[in-house]
Design an enzyme around this catalytic site. Structure first.
Site, PDB file in Angstrom:
ATOM      1  N   SER A  55       0.829  -1.209   0.000  1.00 40.33           N
ATOM      2  CA  SER A  55       0.000   0.000   0.000  1.00 40.33           C
ATOM      3  C   SER A  55       0.864   1.260   0.000  1.00 40.33           C
ATOM      4  CB  SER A  55      -0.887   0.005   1.235  1.00 40.33           C
ATOM      5  OG  SER A  55      -0.066  -0.141   2.382  1.00 40.33           O
ATOM      6  N   TRP A 114       2.763   3.218  -5.264  1.00 48.30           N
ATOM      7  CA  TRP A 114       2.243   2.460  -6.410  1.00 48.30           C
ATOM      8  C   TRP A 114       1.214   1.435  -5.952  1.00 48.30           C
ATOM      9  CZ3 TRP A 114       0.894   2.785 -11.020  1.00 48.30           C
ATOM     10  CH2 TRP A 114       0.998   1.791 -11.992  1.00 48.30           C
ATOM     11  N   GLY A 115       1.450   0.834  -4.803  1.00 49.33           N
ATOM     12  CA  GLY A 115       0.515  -0.167  -4.277  1.00 49.33           C
ATOM     13  C   GLY A 115      -0.876   0.429  -4.131  1.00 49.33           C
ATOM     14  N   PHE A 117      11.361  -6.055   0.984  1.00 49.53           N
ATOM     15  CA  PHE A 117      10.598  -6.742   2.043  1.00 49.53           C
ATOM     16  C   PHE A 117      10.070  -8.102   1.589  1.00 49.53           C
ATOM     17  CE2 PHE A 117       9.815  -2.079   2.530  1.00 49.53           C
ATOM     18  CZ  PHE A 117      10.766  -1.892   3.530  1.00 49.53           C
ATOM     19  N   LYS A 138       9.348  -3.909  -8.962  1.00 52.48           N
ATOM     20  CA  LYS A 138      10.500  -3.783  -9.860  1.00 52.48           C
ATOM     21  C   LYS A 138      11.762  -4.126  -9.075  1.00 52.48           C
ATOM     22  CE  LYS A 138       8.277  -0.738 -13.141  1.00 52.48           C
ATOM     23  NZ  LYS A 138       8.115   0.588 -13.751  1.00 52.48           N
ATOM     24  N   LYS A 169      16.234  -0.961 -15.254  1.00 49.15           N
ATOM     25  CA  LYS A 169      16.221   0.473 -15.619  1.00 49.15           C
ATOM     26  C   LYS A 169      16.391   1.344 -14.385  1.00 49.15           C
ATOM     27  CE  LYS A 169      12.095   1.404 -13.880  1.00 49.15           C
ATOM     28  NZ  LYS A 169      11.752   2.423 -12.896  1.00 49.15           N
TER      29      LYS A 169
HETATM   30  N1  LIG Z   1       5.817   4.619  -7.131  1.00 51.29           N
HETATM   31  C1  LIG Z   1       5.827   4.460  -8.441  1.00 51.29           C
HETATM   32  O1  LIG Z   1       5.602   5.414  -9.212  1.00 51.29           O
HETATM   33  C2  LIG Z   1       6.068   3.107  -9.036  1.00 51.29           C
HETATM   34  C3  LIG Z   1       6.608   2.056  -8.293  1.00 51.29           C
HETATM   35  N2  LIG Z   1       6.800   0.847  -8.881  1.00 51.29           N
HETATM   36  C4  LIG Z   1       7.328  -0.293  -8.123  1.00 51.29           C
HETATM   37  O2  LIG Z   1       6.318  -0.760  -7.241  1.00 51.29           O
HETATM   38  C5  LIG Z   1       6.897  -1.336  -6.065  1.00 51.29           C
HETATM   39  C6  LIG Z   1       6.233  -0.731  -4.843  1.00 51.29           C
HETATM   40  O3  LIG Z   1       6.509   0.646  -4.828  1.00 51.29           O
HETATM   41  P1  LIG Z   1       5.671   1.706  -3.990  1.00 51.29           P
HETATM   42  O4  LIG Z   1       4.275   1.258  -3.801  1.00 51.29           O
HETATM   43  O5  LIG Z   1       5.867   3.019  -4.690  1.00 51.29           O
HETATM   44  O6  LIG Z   1       6.363   1.687  -2.550  1.00 51.29           O
HETATM   45  P2  LIG Z   1       6.935   2.921  -1.713  1.00 51.29           P
HETATM   46  O7  LIG Z   1       8.217   3.384  -2.290  1.00 51.29           O
HETATM   47  O8  LIG Z   1       5.850   3.927  -1.553  1.00 51.29           O
HETATM   48  O9  LIG Z   1       7.296   2.222  -0.325  1.00 51.29           O
HETATM   49  C7  LIG Z   1       6.594   2.367   0.828  1.00 51.29           C
HETATM   50  C8  LIG Z   1       5.899   1.095   1.216  1.00 51.29           C
HETATM   51  O10 LIG Z   1       6.800   0.219   1.910  1.00 51.29           O
HETATM   52  C9  LIG Z   1       6.105  -0.295   3.032  1.00 51.29           C
HETATM   53  N3  LIG Z   1       7.010  -0.756   4.074  1.00 51.29           N
HETATM   54  C10 LIG Z   1       7.867  -0.028   4.815  1.00 51.29           C
HETATM   55  N4  LIG Z   1       8.511  -0.828   5.700  1.00 51.29           N
HETATM   56  C11 LIG Z   1       8.035  -2.084   5.509  1.00 51.29           C
HETATM   57  C12 LIG Z   1       8.317  -3.328   6.096  1.00 51.29           C
HETATM   58  N5  LIG Z   1       9.239  -3.474   7.057  1.00 51.29           N
HETATM   59  N6  LIG Z   1       7.656  -4.422   5.633  1.00 51.29           N
HETATM   60  C13 LIG Z   1       6.757  -4.291   4.642  1.00 51.29           C
HETATM   61  N7  LIG Z   1       6.436  -3.136   4.031  1.00 51.29           N
HETATM   62  C14 LIG Z   1       7.086  -2.036   4.477  1.00 51.29           C
HETATM   63  C15 LIG Z   1       5.256   0.861   3.475  1.00 51.29           C
HETATM   64  O11 LIG Z   1       4.219   0.418   4.308  1.00 51.29           O
HETATM   65  C16 LIG Z   1       4.733   1.379   2.147  1.00 51.29           C
HETATM   66  O12 LIG Z   1       3.590   0.645   1.758  1.00 51.29           O
HETATM   67  C17 LIG Z   1       8.407  -1.038  -6.170  1.00 51.29           C
HETATM   68  O13 LIG Z   1       9.081  -2.200  -6.606  1.00 51.29           O
HETATM   69  C18 LIG Z   1       8.510   0.056  -7.227  1.00 51.29           C
HETATM   70  O14 LIG Z   1       9.714  -0.005  -7.975  1.00 51.29           O
HETATM   71  C19 LIG Z   1       6.469   0.605 -10.174  1.00 51.29           C
HETATM   72  C20 LIG Z   1       5.918   1.601 -10.942  1.00 51.29           C
HETATM   73  C21 LIG Z   1       5.658   2.928 -10.428  1.00 51.29           C
HETATM   74  O1  LIG Z   2       9.001   2.553 -12.180  1.00 49.72           O
HETATM   75  C1  LIG Z   2       8.761   3.732 -12.220  1.00 49.72           C
HETATM   76  C2  LIG Z   2       8.463   4.458 -13.466  1.00 49.72           C
HETATM   77  O2  LIG Z   2       8.047   3.582 -14.466  1.00 49.72           O
HETATM   78  C3  LIG Z   2       8.862   4.524 -10.984  1.00 49.72           C
HETATM   79  O3  LIG Z   2      10.181   4.666 -10.752  1.00 49.72           O
HETATM   80  P1  LIG Z   2      10.697   5.294  -9.369  1.00 49.72           P
HETATM   81  O4  LIG Z   2      10.602   4.207  -8.350  1.00 49.72           O
HETATM   82  O5  LIG Z   2      12.088   5.719  -9.688  1.00 49.72           O
HETATM   83  O6  LIG Z   2       9.785   6.457  -9.066  1.00 49.72           O
END
Ligand SMILES: NC(=O)C1=CN([C@@H]2O[C@H](COP(=O)(O)OP(=O)(O)OC[C@H]3O[C@@H](n4cnc5c(N)ncnc54)[C@H](O)[C@@H]3O)[C@@H](O)[C@H]2O)C=CC1
Ligand SMILES: O=C(CO)COP(=O)(O)O
Length: 420
Positions: free
Chosen positions: A25, A28-29, A127, A150, A278
Protein backbone atom coordinates in the site's frame (compact mmCIF):
# COMPACT_ATOMS: atom_id res chain seq x y z
CA UNK A 1 -18.65 -18.35 -0.89
CA UNK A 2 -19.97 -15.85 -3.44
CA UNK A 3 -22.04 -17.14 -6.31
CA UNK A 4 -22.44 -15.07 -9.46
CA UNK A 5 -25.58 -15.67 -11.47
CA UNK A 6 -25.45 -16.10 -15.21
CA UNK A 7 -22.75 -17.41 -17.43
CA UNK A 8 -21.02 -14.15 -18.37
CA UNK A 9 -17.89 -16.03 -19.40
CA UNK A 10 -19.62 -18.94 -21.07
CA UNK A 11 -18.26 -21.43 -18.58
CA UNK A 12 -21.31 -22.84 -16.83
CA UNK A 13 -24.46 -21.47 -15.25
CA UNK A 14 -23.16 -20.44 -11.82
CA UNK A 15 -19.74 -19.19 -10.87
CA UNK A 16 -17.76 -18.02 -7.94
CA UNK A 17 -16.22 -14.61 -8.32
CA UNK A 18 -12.56 -13.78 -7.99
CA UNK A 19 -11.51 -12.07 -4.80
CA UNK A 20 -8.67 -9.62 -5.44
CA UNK A 21 -6.10 -8.64 -2.81
CA UNK A 22 -3.36 -6.08 -3.27
CA UNK A 23 -0.38 -6.94 -1.10
CA UNK A 24 1.21 -3.57 -0.38
CA UNK A 25 0.00 0.00 0.00
CA UNK A 26 2.83 2.37 -0.86
CA UNK A 27 2.77 5.00 -3.59
CA UNK A 28 2.24 2.46 -6.41
CA UNK A 29 0.51 -0.17 -4.28
CA UNK A 30 -2.28 2.27 -3.36
CA UNK A 31 -2.58 3.53 -6.94
CA UNK A 32 -2.97 0.00 -8.28
CA UNK A 33 -5.50 -0.81 -5.54
CA UNK A 34 -7.49 2.23 -6.72
CA UNK A 35 -7.56 1.26 -10.37
CA UNK A 36 -8.23 -2.41 -9.69
CA UNK A 37 -11.12 -1.49 -7.35
CA UNK A 38 -12.63 0.66 -10.11
CA UNK A 39 -12.45 -2.37 -12.41
CA UNK A 40 -13.97 -4.84 -9.93
CA UNK A 41 -16.97 -2.49 -9.69
CA UNK A 42 -17.21 -2.42 -13.46
CA UNK A 43 -17.06 -6.24 -13.80
CA UNK A 44 -19.24 -7.65 -11.01
CA UNK A 45 -19.78 -10.83 -13.03
CA UNK A 46 -16.10 -11.77 -12.66
CA UNK A 47 -14.80 -10.08 -9.50
CA UNK A 48 -15.99 -9.48 -5.96
CA UNK A 49 -16.46 -5.75 -5.55
CA UNK A 50 -14.33 -5.23 -2.45
CA UNK A 51 -10.57 -5.22 -2.93
CA UNK A 52 -8.49 -5.97 0.10
CA UNK A 53 -5.32 -3.89 0.42
CA UNK A 54 -2.79 -5.15 2.92
CA UNK A 55 -1.19 -2.25 4.80
CA UNK A 56 2.04 -2.52 6.75
CA UNK A 57 0.57 -0.85 9.81
CA UNK A 58 2.10 2.31 11.12
CA UNK A 59 1.05 5.32 13.16
CA UNK A 60 0.41 8.50 11.22
CA UNK A 61 -0.36 12.01 12.45
CA UNK A 62 -2.91 14.07 10.55
CA UNK A 63 -1.69 17.68 10.60
CA UNK A 64 -3.98 20.54 11.63
CA UNK A 65 -4.21 22.00 8.14
CA UNK A 66 -5.46 18.71 6.65
CA UNK A 67 -9.16 18.44 5.69
CA UNK A 68 -9.14 15.16 7.65
CA UNK A 69 -7.96 16.77 10.87
CA UNK A 70 -10.31 15.83 13.70
CA UNK A 71 -10.15 18.15 16.70
CA UNK A 72 -11.43 15.35 18.95
CA UNK A 73 -8.37 13.25 18.03
CA UNK A 74 -5.97 16.18 17.78
CA UNK A 75 -2.46 15.37 16.60
CA UNK A 76 -2.54 11.97 18.28
CA UNK A 77 -0.96 9.42 15.89
CA UNK A 78 -3.54 7.03 14.39
CA UNK A 79 -3.30 3.70 12.58
CA UNK A 80 -2.83 4.21 8.84
CA UNK A 81 -5.45 1.50 8.12
CA UNK A 82 -8.09 3.33 10.19
CA UNK A 83 -7.32 6.58 8.38
CA UNK A 84 -7.60 4.92 4.96
CA UNK A 85 -10.88 3.19 5.79
CA UNK A 86 -12.40 6.33 7.36
CA UNK A 87 -11.30 8.95 4.84
CA UNK A 88 -10.66 6.76 1.76
CA UNK A 89 -7.26 8.31 1.32
CA UNK A 90 -3.76 7.00 1.97
CA UNK A 91 -2.59 10.25 3.54
CA UNK A 92 1.00 9.04 3.89
CA UNK A 93 1.84 7.32 0.60
CA UNK A 94 -0.73 8.72 -1.86
CA UNK A 95 -2.04 11.96 -0.37
CA UNK A 96 -4.88 13.96 -1.92
CA UNK A 97 -6.15 11.05 -4.02
CA UNK A 98 -9.68 9.82 -3.30
CA UNK A 99 -9.83 6.03 -3.17
CA UNK A 100 -12.99 4.14 -4.09
CA UNK A 101 -14.82 3.00 -0.95
CA UNK A 102 -14.38 -0.64 -2.02
CA UNK A 103 -10.64 -0.47 -1.28
CA UNK A 104 -10.52 -2.02 2.17
CA UNK A 105 -7.30 -1.46 4.11
CA UNK A 106 -6.36 -4.48 6.22
CA UNK A 107 -3.42 -4.59 8.66
CA UNK A 108 -3.49 -8.41 8.82
CA UNK A 109 -1.61 -9.91 5.89
CA UNK A 110 -2.98 -13.38 6.49
CA UNK A 111 -6.55 -12.16 6.73
CA UNK A 112 -6.18 -9.95 3.62
CA UNK A 113 -4.94 -12.80 1.40
CA UNK A 114 -7.33 -15.45 2.75
CA UNK A 115 -9.62 -16.77 -0.02
CA UNK A 116 -8.15 -14.43 -2.64
CA UNK A 117 -7.83 -16.01 -6.09
CA UNK A 118 -5.98 -12.98 -7.48
CA UNK A 119 -2.99 -11.65 -5.56
CA UNK A 120 -1.43 -8.40 -6.74
CA UNK A 121 2.05 -8.02 -5.27
CA UNK A 122 3.06 -4.39 -4.94
CA UNK A 123 5.63 -3.43 -2.31
CA UNK A 124 9.33 -2.51 -2.34
CA UNK A 125 11.26 -5.69 -3.15
CA UNK A 126 13.42 -5.19 -0.05
CA UNK A 127 10.60 -6.74 2.04
CA UNK A 128 9.88 -9.74 -0.15
CA UNK A 129 11.32 -12.49 2.04
CA UNK A 130 9.46 -11.54 5.21
CA UNK A 131 6.16 -10.90 3.39
CA UNK A 132 6.21 -14.22 1.49
CA UNK A 133 7.16 -16.07 4.67
CA UNK A 134 4.08 -14.68 6.40
CA UNK A 135 1.84 -15.56 3.44
CA UNK A 136 3.04 -19.13 2.96
CA UNK A 137 0.32 -21.63 3.85
CA UNK A 138 -2.32 -18.92 4.15
CA UNK A 139 -3.34 -18.53 0.50
CA UNK A 140 -5.55 -20.61 -1.78
CA UNK A 141 -3.39 -23.25 -3.51
CA UNK A 142 -4.88 -22.22 -6.87
CA UNK A 143 -4.45 -18.46 -6.39
CA UNK A 144 -2.75 -16.63 -9.26
CA UNK A 145 -0.51 -13.59 -8.94
CA UNK A 146 0.62 -10.48 -10.76
CA UNK A 147 3.76 -8.81 -9.46
CA UNK A 148 4.05 -5.03 -9.93
CA UNK A 149 7.38 -5.04 -8.08
CA UNK A 150 10.50 -3.78 -9.86
CA UNK A 151 13.59 -5.68 -8.76
CA UNK A 152 15.26 -9.09 -8.77
CA UNK A 153 16.17 -11.57 -6.06
CA UNK A 154 19.77 -12.74 -5.83
CA UNK A 155 21.13 -15.58 -3.75
CA UNK A 156 24.92 -15.90 -4.23
CA UNK A 157 25.33 -16.80 -7.90
CA UNK A 158 21.62 -17.31 -8.59
CA UNK A 159 19.27 -14.68 -9.89
CA UNK A 160 15.49 -14.94 -10.01
CA UNK A 161 12.78 -12.74 -11.44
CA UNK A 162 10.61 -11.40 -8.61
CA UNK A 163 7.43 -12.88 -10.09
CA UNK A 164 9.06 -16.28 -10.34
CA UNK A 165 10.46 -16.07 -6.84
CA UNK A 166 6.93 -15.30 -5.59
CA UNK A 167 5.47 -18.18 -7.60
CA UNK A 168 8.06 -20.72 -6.46
CA UNK A 169 7.90 -19.66 -2.82
CA UNK A 170 4.11 -19.75 -2.62
CA UNK A 171 3.55 -22.65 -5.04
CA UNK A 172 1.44 -20.61 -7.47
CA UNK A 173 1.85 -19.04 -10.92
CA UNK A 174 2.67 -15.32 -10.93
CA UNK A 175 2.97 -12.96 -13.91
CA UNK A 176 4.46 -9.45 -14.01
CA UNK A 177 3.16 -5.91 -14.62
CA UNK A 178 5.63 -3.19 -15.51
CA UNK A 179 5.72 -0.06 -17.61
CA UNK A 180 6.40 3.66 -17.85
CA UNK A 181 4.27 4.35 -14.82
CA UNK A 182 4.56 7.18 -12.33
CA UNK A 183 2.09 6.43 -9.55
CA UNK A 184 0.99 9.97 -8.78
CA UNK A 185 0.23 10.70 -12.45
CA UNK A 186 -1.82 7.52 -12.84
CA UNK A 187 -3.59 8.18 -9.55
CA UNK A 188 -4.57 11.55 -11.05
CA UNK A 189 -5.90 9.62 -14.04
CA UNK A 190 -3.45 11.06 -16.54
CA UNK A 191 -3.20 8.62 -19.45
CA UNK A 192 -0.38 6.12 -19.65
CA UNK A 193 0.41 2.57 -20.74
CA UNK A 194 1.70 -0.57 -19.10
CA UNK A 195 2.67 -4.14 -20.03
CA UNK A 196 1.49 -7.32 -18.32
CA UNK A 197 3.30 -10.60 -18.96
CA UNK A 198 1.25 -13.66 -18.12
CA UNK A 199 1.50 -17.21 -19.41
CA UNK A 200 -1.74 -18.92 -18.55
CA UNK A 201 -0.62 -22.22 -17.01
CA UNK A 202 -1.64 -25.22 -19.15
CA UNK A 203 -3.76 -26.61 -16.30
CA UNK A 204 -5.89 -23.43 -16.37
CA UNK A 205 -6.56 -23.43 -20.11
CA UNK A 206 -10.17 -24.38 -20.75
CA UNK A 207 -11.58 -25.98 -23.83
CA UNK A 208 -14.47 -24.29 -25.62
CA UNK A 209 -17.02 -26.28 -23.59
CA UNK A 210 -15.52 -24.79 -20.45
CA UNK A 211 -13.66 -27.88 -19.22
CA UNK A 212 -10.19 -27.14 -17.92
CA UNK A 213 -7.18 -29.20 -18.82
CA UNK A 214 -6.87 -29.77 -15.10
CA UNK A 215 -9.44 -32.52 -15.44
CA UNK A 216 -7.37 -35.42 -16.59
CA UNK A 217 -5.90 -34.32 -19.92
CA UNK A 218 -2.18 -34.35 -20.58
CA UNK A 219 -1.73 -30.79 -19.36
CA UNK A 220 -3.59 -31.37 -16.14
CA UNK A 221 -0.60 -32.38 -14.05
CA UNK A 222 0.18 -28.83 -12.97
CA UNK A 223 3.34 -28.58 -15.02
CA UNK A 224 4.35 -25.27 -16.56
CA UNK A 225 7.54 -23.77 -17.94
CA UNK A 226 9.78 -21.50 -15.90
CA UNK A 227 11.49 -18.30 -17.06
CA UNK A 228 14.38 -20.33 -18.50
CA UNK A 229 12.08 -22.47 -20.59
CA UNK A 230 12.43 -25.56 -18.36
CA UNK A 231 9.60 -27.45 -16.65
CA UNK A 232 9.17 -25.63 -13.35
CA UNK A 233 9.72 -27.54 -10.13
CA UNK A 234 6.53 -25.91 -8.82
CA UNK A 235 3.49 -28.07 -9.58
CA UNK A 236 0.35 -25.98 -9.86
CA UNK A 237 -3.13 -26.72 -8.55
CA UNK A 238 -5.58 -25.95 -11.39
CA UNK A 239 -8.01 -23.08 -10.95
CA UNK A 240 -11.38 -24.75 -10.15
CA UNK A 241 -14.08 -24.74 -12.82
CA UNK A 242 -16.56 -22.71 -10.80
CA UNK A 243 -14.39 -19.61 -11.14
CA UNK A 244 -14.21 -17.58 -14.33
CA UNK A 245 -10.96 -18.35 -16.16
CA UNK A 246 -7.87 -16.27 -15.43
CA UNK A 247 -6.11 -15.45 -18.65
CA UNK A 248 -5.17 -12.42 -20.72
CA UNK A 249 -8.81 -11.37 -21.09
CA UNK A 250 -9.57 -11.33 -17.37
CA UNK A 251 -6.32 -9.64 -16.37
CA UNK A 252 -6.93 -7.03 -19.04
CA UNK A 253 -10.39 -6.43 -17.53
CA UNK A 254 -8.91 -6.12 -14.06
CA UNK A 255 -6.08 -3.69 -14.79
CA UNK A 256 -7.12 -1.60 -17.76
CA UNK A 257 -8.82 1.74 -17.22
CA UNK A 258 -9.67 4.52 -19.66
CA UNK A 259 -6.50 6.23 -18.40
CA UNK A 260 -4.40 3.04 -18.14
CA UNK A 261 -3.84 1.19 -21.40
CA UNK A 262 -2.71 -2.39 -20.86
CA UNK A 263 -0.76 -4.50 -23.34
CA UNK A 264 -0.83 -8.23 -22.59
CA UNK A 265 2.27 -10.26 -23.57
CA UNK A 266 3.93 -13.57 -22.67
CA UNK A 267 7.52 -12.40 -22.11
CA UNK A 268 7.92 -12.35 -18.31
CA UNK A 269 11.69 -12.03 -18.68
CA UNK A 270 11.64 -8.85 -20.78
CA UNK A 271 8.92 -7.24 -18.68
CA UNK A 272 10.59 -8.12 -15.37
CA UNK A 273 14.19 -7.29 -16.30
CA UNK A 274 13.22 -4.08 -18.13
CA UNK A 275 11.45 -2.83 -14.99
CA UNK A 276 14.14 -3.95 -12.55
CA UNK A 277 17.34 -2.92 -14.31
CA UNK A 278 16.22 0.47 -15.62
CA UNK A 279 16.25 1.64 -11.98
CA UNK A 280 20.05 1.30 -11.97
CA UNK A 281 20.22 3.34 -15.18
CA UNK A 282 17.86 5.97 -13.71
CA UNK A 283 20.24 6.42 -10.78
CA UNK A 284 23.12 6.88 -13.23
CA UNK A 285 21.09 9.54 -15.09
CA UNK A 286 20.44 11.34 -11.81
CA UNK A 287 24.17 11.25 -11.07
CA UNK A 288 25.20 12.80 -14.38
CA UNK A 289 22.50 15.45 -14.25
CA UNK A 290 23.30 16.28 -10.63
CA UNK A 291 26.91 16.67 -11.74
CA UNK A 292 25.78 19.34 -14.19
CA UNK A 293 25.84 17.41 -17.45
CA UNK A 294 22.81 17.64 -19.68
CA UNK A 295 20.76 15.69 -22.22
CA UNK A 296 23.64 14.43 -24.33
CA UNK A 297 25.28 12.75 -21.34
CA UNK A 298 21.95 11.39 -20.14
CA UNK A 299 21.22 9.99 -23.59
CA UNK A 300 24.58 8.20 -23.58
CA UNK A 301 23.73 6.72 -20.18
CA UNK A 302 20.27 5.59 -21.32
CA UNK A 303 21.60 4.03 -24.52
CA UNK A 304 24.41 2.20 -22.78
CA UNK A 305 22.06 1.23 -19.98
CA UNK A 306 19.64 -0.37 -22.42
CA UNK A 307 22.53 -2.24 -24.07
CA UNK A 308 23.53 -3.63 -20.67
CA UNK A 309 19.93 -4.66 -19.94
CA UNK A 310 19.75 -6.49 -23.28
CA UNK A 311 23.16 -8.10 -22.73
CA UNK A 312 22.11 -9.20 -19.23
CA UNK A 313 18.87 -10.73 -20.52
CA UNK A 314 20.73 -12.54 -23.34
CA UNK A 315 23.40 -13.81 -20.98
CA UNK A 316 21.20 -15.14 -18.18
CA UNK A 317 17.84 -15.87 -19.85
CA UNK A 318 18.98 -16.78 -23.40
CA UNK A 319 16.23 -19.32 -24.10
CA UNK A 320 13.32 -17.10 -23.26
CA UNK A 321 14.09 -13.39 -23.65
CA UNK A 322 12.08 -11.70 -26.38
CA UNK A 323 14.04 -8.54 -27.10
CA UNK A 324 11.06 -7.05 -28.91
CA UNK A 325 9.54 -6.40 -25.49
CA UNK A 326 12.38 -4.05 -24.59
CA UNK A 327 12.13 -2.16 -27.88
CA UNK A 328 8.38 -2.07 -28.35
CA UNK A 329 6.62 -2.28 -24.99
CA UNK A 330 6.04 0.29 -22.28
CA UNK A 331 8.04 -2.03 -19.99
CA UNK A 332 11.15 -1.44 -22.15
CA UNK A 333 12.28 1.87 -23.64
CA UNK A 334 9.15 3.62 -22.38
CA UNK A 335 10.00 2.87 -18.78
CA UNK A 336 13.64 3.79 -19.39
CA UNK A 337 12.71 7.26 -20.67
CA UNK A 338 10.24 8.12 -17.92
CA UNK A 339 12.50 6.73 -15.20
CA UNK A 340 15.52 8.72 -16.37
CA UNK A 341 13.63 11.99 -16.68
CA UNK A 342 10.83 12.12 -14.13
CA UNK A 343 10.82 9.30 -11.55
CA UNK A 344 12.13 8.98 -7.98
CA UNK A 345 15.40 7.07 -8.57
CA UNK A 346 16.50 9.75 -11.03
CA UNK A 347 15.18 12.72 -9.05
CA UNK A 348 16.71 11.78 -5.71
CA UNK A 349 20.09 10.58 -6.97
CA UNK A 350 20.37 13.92 -8.78
CA UNK A 351 19.54 15.66 -5.49
CA UNK A 352 22.18 13.58 -3.69
CA UNK A 353 24.94 14.73 -6.06
CA UNK A 354 23.75 18.33 -5.94
CA UNK A 355 23.83 18.30 -2.13
CA UNK A 356 27.03 16.27 -1.87
CA UNK A 357 25.44 13.52 0.26
CA UNK A 358 24.77 9.83 -0.38
CA UNK A 359 21.63 8.61 -2.12
CA UNK A 360 20.92 6.43 0.92
CA UNK A 361 20.93 9.57 3.08
CA UNK A 362 18.48 11.28 0.73
CA UNK A 363 16.23 8.20 0.82
CA UNK A 364 16.16 8.42 4.61
CA UNK A 365 15.55 12.14 4.86
CA UNK A 366 13.45 13.10 1.82
CA UNK A 367 11.18 10.21 0.89
CA UNK A 368 8.81 9.96 3.87
CA UNK A 369 9.08 6.15 3.91
CA UNK A 370 9.12 5.56 0.14
CA UNK A 371 11.96 3.47 -1.29
CA UNK A 372 14.46 3.85 -4.12
CA UNK A 373 14.56 0.40 -5.68
CA UNK A 374 17.66 1.23 -7.74
CA UNK A 375 19.88 1.17 -4.64
CA UNK A 376 19.13 -2.44 -3.65
CA UNK A 377 18.88 -3.59 -7.28
CA UNK A 378 22.32 -2.14 -8.00
CA UNK A 379 23.78 -4.01 -5.02
CA UNK A 380 22.06 -7.29 -5.91
CA UNK A 381 22.97 -7.19 -9.59
CA UNK A 382 26.57 -6.19 -8.86
CA UNK A 383 27.05 -8.99 -6.33
CA UNK A 384 25.53 -11.48 -8.78
CA UNK A 385 27.82 -10.29 -11.61
CA UNK A 386 30.85 -10.46 -9.30
CA UNK A 387 29.96 -14.04 -8.37
CA UNK A 388 30.11 -14.83 -12.09
CA UNK A 389 33.29 -12.80 -12.68
CA UNK A 390 31.43 -10.66 -15.19
CA UNK A 391 31.20 -7.21 -13.61
CA UNK A 392 33.65 -5.70 -16.15
CA UNK A 393 31.18 -6.58 -18.91
CA UNK A 394 28.62 -4.22 -17.39
CA UNK A 395 30.50 -0.94 -16.83
CA UNK A 396 27.46 1.22 -16.24
CA UNK A 397 26.01 -1.13 -13.61
CA UNK A 398 29.45 -1.24 -12.01
CA UNK A 399 29.81 2.55 -12.04
CA UNK A 400 26.50 3.00 -10.22
CA UNK A 401 27.51 0.68 -7.39
CA UNK A 402 30.90 2.38 -7.07
CA UNK A 403 29.32 5.84 -6.94
CA UNK A 404 26.66 4.69 -4.43
CA UNK A 405 29.55 3.51 -2.24
CA UNK A 406 31.32 6.82 -2.90
CA UNK A 407 34.34 4.96 -4.32
CA UNK A 408 34.45 6.87 -7.60
CA UNK A 409 33.15 10.24 -8.73
CA UNK A 410 30.53 10.86 -11.39
CA UNK A 411 33.07 12.40 -13.77
CA UNK A 412 34.87 9.04 -13.89
CA UNK A 413 31.92 7.31 -15.62
CA UNK A 414 33.24 7.96 -19.17
CA UNK A 415 36.61 6.35 -18.30
CA UNK A 416 34.81 3.06 -17.71
CA UNK A 417 33.71 3.09 -21.34
CA UNK A 418 37.01 4.20 -22.86
CA UNK A 419 37.85 0.94 -24.54
CA UNK A 420 34.32 0.16 -25.75
N1 LIG B 1 5.82 4.62 -7.13
C1 LIG B 1 5.83 4.46 -8.44
O1 LIG B 1 5.60 5.41 -9.21
C2 LIG B 1 6.07 3.11 -9.04
C3 LIG B 1 6.61 2.06 -8.29
N2 LIG B 1 6.80 0.85 -8.88
C4 LIG B 1 7.33 -0.29 -8.12
O2 LIG B 1 6.32 -0.76 -7.24
C5 LIG B 1 6.90 -1.34 -6.07
C6 LIG B 1 6.23 -0.73 -4.84
O3 LIG B 1 6.51 0.65 -4.83
P1 LIG B 1 5.67 1.71 -3.99
O4 LIG B 1 4.27 1.26 -3.80
O5 LIG B 1 5.87 3.02 -4.69
O6 LIG B 1 6.36 1.69 -2.55
P2 LIG B 1 6.94 2.92 -1.71
O7 LIG B 1 8.22 3.38 -2.29
O8 LIG B 1 5.85 3.93 -1.55
O9 LIG B 1 7.30 2.22 -0.32
C7 LIG B 1 6.59 2.37 0.83
C8 LIG B 1 5.90 1.10 1.22
O10 LIG B 1 6.80 0.22 1.91
C9 LIG B 1 6.11 -0.30 3.03
N3 LIG B 1 7.01 -0.76 4.07
C10 LIG B 1 7.87 -0.03 4.82
N4 LIG B 1 8.51 -0.83 5.70
C11 LIG B 1 8.03 -2.08 5.51
C12 LIG B 1 8.32 -3.33 6.10
N5 LIG B 1 9.24 -3.47 7.06
N6 LIG B 1 7.66 -4.42 5.63
C13 LIG B 1 6.76 -4.29 4.64
N7 LIG B 1 6.44 -3.14 4.03
C14 LIG B 1 7.09 -2.04 4.48
C15 LIG B 1 5.26 0.86 3.47
O11 LIG B 1 4.22 0.42 4.31
C16 LIG B 1 4.73 1.38 2.15
O12 LIG B 1 3.59 0.64 1.76
C17 LIG B 1 8.41 -1.04 -6.17
O13 LIG B 1 9.08 -2.20 -6.61
C18 LIG B 1 8.51 0.06 -7.23
O14 LIG B 1 9.71 0.00 -7.98
C19 LIG B 1 6.47 0.61 -10.17
C20 LIG B 1 5.92 1.60 -10.94
C21 LIG B 1 5.66 2.93 -10.43
O1 LIG C 1 9.00 2.55 -12.18
C1 LIG C 1 8.76 3.73 -12.22
C2 LIG C 1 8.46 4.46 -13.47
O2 LIG C 1 8.05 3.58 -14.47
C3 LIG C 1 8.86 4.52 -10.98
O3 LIG C 1 10.18 4.67 -10.75
P1 LIG C 1 10.70 5.29 -9.37
O4 LIG C 1 10.60 4.21 -8.35
O5 LIG C 1 12.09 5.72 -9.69
O6 LIG C 1 9.79 6.46 -9.07
Amino acid sequence: MTIANGNGNGHGPAQRKHKVTVVGSGNWGTTVAKLVAESTREHPDVFEEDVQMWVYEEKVTIPKDSPHYDAAVGEEPQNLTSIINKYHENVKYLPKIALPSNVVANPSLQDAVKDATVLVFNFPHDFIHSILKQMKGHILPYARGISCIKGVTVDDDKIELICEHIGDTLGIYCGALSGANIASEIANEEWCETTIAYNTPPCDIRSTNGASNGNGTSNGNGEHKDSRGQISKTKLVPLPQEYPPLDHEEFHKLFSRPYFTVSMVSDVVGVSLGGALKNIVAIACGFVEGHGWNMTAKTAVMRRGMLEIIAFAREFFPETINEKTLWEESAGWGDMIVSCTAARNWRYSKMAVERGVSVQEIERTELNGQKLQGISTSREVSSFLRSKGLEEHYPLFKAVELILDQKIKVEEIPHLFRRQ
